[in-house]
Design a protein around this motif. Sequence first.
Motif, PDB file in Angstrom:
ATOM      1  N   LEU A   1       3.730 -10.915   6.709  1.00  0.00           N
ATOM      2  CA  LEU A   1       3.239 -11.097   8.082  1.00  0.00           C
ATOM      3  C   LEU A   1       3.705 -12.426   8.656  1.00  0.00           C
ATOM      4  O   LEU A   1       4.115 -12.511   9.812  1.00  0.00           O
ATOM      5  CB  LEU A   1       1.713 -11.015   8.123  1.00  0.00           C
ATOM      6  N   GLY A   2       3.643 -13.492   7.850  1.00  0.00           N
ATOM      7  CA  GLY A   2       4.070 -14.803   8.320  1.00  0.00           C
ATOM      8  C   GLY A   2       5.528 -14.807   8.739  1.00  0.00           C
ATOM      9  O   GLY A   2       5.879 -15.282   9.828  1.00  0.00           O
ATOM     10  N   ALA A   3       6.401 -14.276   7.895  1.00  0.00           N
ATOM     11  CA  ALA A   3       7.834 -14.229   8.216  1.00  0.00           C
ATOM     12  C   ALA A   3       8.079 -13.360   9.443  1.00  0.00           C
ATOM     13  O   ALA A   3       8.885 -13.711  10.317  1.00  0.00           O
ATOM     14  CB  ALA A   3       8.621 -13.714   7.011  1.00  0.00           C
ATOM     15  N   TYR A   4       7.381 -12.241   9.525  1.00  0.00           N
ATOM     16  CA  TYR A   4       7.543 -11.321  10.659  1.00  0.00           C
ATOM     17  C   TYR A   4       7.126 -11.991  11.969  1.00  0.00           C
ATOM     18  O   TYR A   4       7.837 -11.903  12.972  1.00  0.00           O
ATOM     19  CB  TYR A   4       6.707 -10.073  10.388  1.00  0.00           C
TER      20      TYR A   4
ATOM     21  N   MET B   1       5.746  -1.337   2.685  1.00  0.00           N
ATOM     22  CA  MET B   1       4.839  -1.810   3.707  1.00  0.00           C
ATOM     23  C   MET B   1       5.590  -1.843   5.028  1.00  0.00           C
ATOM     24  O   MET B   1       6.719  -2.326   5.090  1.00  0.00           O
ATOM     25  CB  MET B   1       4.342  -3.203   3.298  1.00  0.00           C
ATOM     26  N   GLU B   2       4.965  -1.328   6.055  1.00  0.00           N
ATOM     27  CA  GLU B   2       5.537  -1.348   7.405  1.00  0.00           C
ATOM     28  C   GLU B   2       4.865  -2.444   8.217  1.00  0.00           C
ATOM     29  O   GLU B   2       3.640  -2.586   8.183  1.00  0.00           O
ATOM     30  CB  GLU B   2       5.311   0.006   8.087  1.00  0.00           C
ATOM     31  N   LEU B   3       5.653  -3.206   8.951  1.00  0.00           N
ATOM     32  CA  LEU B   3       5.151  -4.231   9.862  1.00  0.00           C
ATOM     33  C   LEU B   3       5.485  -3.773  11.277  1.00  0.00           C
ATOM     34  O   LEU B   3       6.633  -3.458  11.567  1.00  0.00           O
ATOM     35  CB  LEU B   3       5.815  -5.574   9.568  1.00  0.00           C
ATOM     36  N   ARG B   4       4.459  -3.746  12.146  1.00  0.00           N
ATOM     37  CA  ARG B   4       4.667  -3.236  13.494  1.00  0.00           C
ATOM     38  C   ARG B   4       3.585  -3.756  14.425  1.00  0.00           C
ATOM     39  O   ARG B   4       2.562  -4.296  13.983  1.00  0.00           O
ATOM     40  CB  ARG B   4       4.669  -1.713  13.483  1.00  0.00           C
TER      41      ARG B   4
ATOM     42  N   ASP C   1       0.303   0.121   4.718  1.00  0.00           N
ATOM     43  CA  ASP C   1       0.799   0.838   3.542  1.00  0.00           C
ATOM     44  C   ASP C   1       1.381   2.181   3.967  1.00  0.00           C
ATOM     45  O   ASP C   1       1.010   2.697   5.026  1.00  0.00           O
ATOM     46  CB  ASP C   1      -0.376   1.101   2.588  1.00  0.00           C
ATOM     47  N   PRO C   2       2.235   2.795   3.135  1.00  0.00           N
ATOM     48  CA  PRO C   2       2.768   4.116   3.482  1.00  0.00           C
ATOM     49  C   PRO C   2       1.683   5.167   3.747  1.00  0.00           C
ATOM     50  O   PRO C   2       1.885   6.095   4.514  1.00  0.00           O
ATOM     51  CB  PRO C   2       3.616   4.493   2.259  1.00  0.00           C
ATOM     52  N   ASP C   3       0.505   4.994   3.135  1.00  0.00           N
ATOM     53  CA  ASP C   3      -0.579   5.961   3.360  1.00  0.00           C
ATOM     54  C   ASP C   3      -1.364   5.690   4.646  1.00  0.00           C
ATOM     55  O   ASP C   3      -2.325   6.395   4.945  1.00  0.00           O
ATOM     56  CB  ASP C   3      -1.522   6.022   2.160  1.00  0.00           C
ATOM     57  N   GLY C   4      -0.961   4.646   5.394  1.00  0.00           N
ATOM     58  CA  GLY C   4      -1.621   4.332   6.656  1.00  0.00           C
ATOM     59  C   GLY C   4      -2.701   3.279   6.564  1.00  0.00           C
ATOM     60  O   GLY C   4      -3.268   2.872   7.580  1.00  0.00           O
ATOM     61  N   THR C   5      -3.010   2.791   5.367  1.00  0.00           N
ATOM     62  CA  THR C   5      -4.024   1.752   5.199  1.00  0.00           C
ATOM     63  C   THR C   5      -3.524   0.441   5.794  1.00  0.00           C
ATOM     64  O   THR C   5      -2.425  -0.014   5.479  1.00  0.00           O
ATOM     65  CB  THR C   5      -4.338   1.546   3.697  1.00  0.00           C
TER      66      THR C   5
ATOM     67  N   ALA D   1      -4.913  -8.839  -1.333  1.00  0.00           N
ATOM     68  CA  ALA D   1      -4.528 -10.217  -1.671  1.00  0.00           C
ATOM     69  C   ALA D   1      -3.576 -10.227  -2.863  1.00  0.00           C
ATOM     70  O   ALA D   1      -3.714  -9.424  -3.792  1.00  0.00           O
ATOM     71  CB  ALA D   1      -5.765 -11.049  -1.975  1.00  0.00           C
ATOM     72  N   GLY D   2      -2.603 -11.127  -2.808  1.00  0.00           N
ATOM     73  CA  GLY D   2      -1.661 -11.279  -3.913  1.00  0.00           C
ATOM     74  C   GLY D   2      -0.530 -10.270  -3.921  1.00  0.00           C
ATOM     75  O   GLY D   2       0.267 -10.247  -4.855  1.00  0.00           O
ATOM     76  N   ARG D   3      -0.424  -9.464  -2.874  1.00  0.00           N
ATOM     77  CA  ARG D   3       0.628  -8.437  -2.816  1.00  0.00           C
ATOM     78  C   ARG D   3       1.753  -8.814  -1.855  1.00  0.00           C
ATOM     79  O   ARG D   3       2.587  -7.985  -1.534  1.00  0.00           O
ATOM     80  CB  ARG D   3       0.021  -7.096  -2.404  1.00  0.00           C
ATOM     81  N   GLY D   4       1.763 -10.045  -1.345  1.00  0.00           N
ATOM     82  CA  GLY D   4       2.827 -10.482  -0.455  1.00  0.00           C
ATOM     83  C   GLY D   4       2.612 -10.115   0.999  1.00  0.00           C
ATOM     84  O   GLY D   4       3.513 -10.295   1.825  1.00  0.00           O
TER      85      GLY D   4
END
Length: 163
Positions: A98-101, A1-4, A56-60, A90-93
Amino acid sequence: MELRTATAADWPGIWPFLREIVDAGETYTWPRDVTEDDARRRWLVGPPGRTVVAVDPDGTVLGSAKLVPNQEGPGDHVANAGFMVAPAAAGRGVGRALGAYVLDLARAEGYRAMQFNAVVASNTRAVALWRSLGFDVVGRVPEGFRHPHLGLVDLLVMYRRLG
């Protein structure tokens, strides 16, 4: 997962789950019939605020958050944030990531603390997540939220220092 940082191109991925969450009326204090234009204006904030996405890596787009000052002027050293995770994710962290980021981002941008003004008390997953990330309940608005199934429930004010 990418956060940006979110871009306008992310909106089509955010809007479907944002609409679903707001329309459900269980966790957000927005009008349940919010229009897409109003939702975009509220969510894709400009400076000094920032909107981020988890992708997600697929862009979702799996989830999104916005970071803004909680108040203007002399209160702008305390951050506020809102978070939405696609129900399918949901349930995937995603919420925890997002919260930590966003906490790290707020700290890097010079905020001294973060405050949530209206966490719906019946949203036990969110309350547990924020507690696990160091937030305390510092206030309670009795029956401050009209839940569509539970009736009147409390709103919590949650806070944590960032220093």
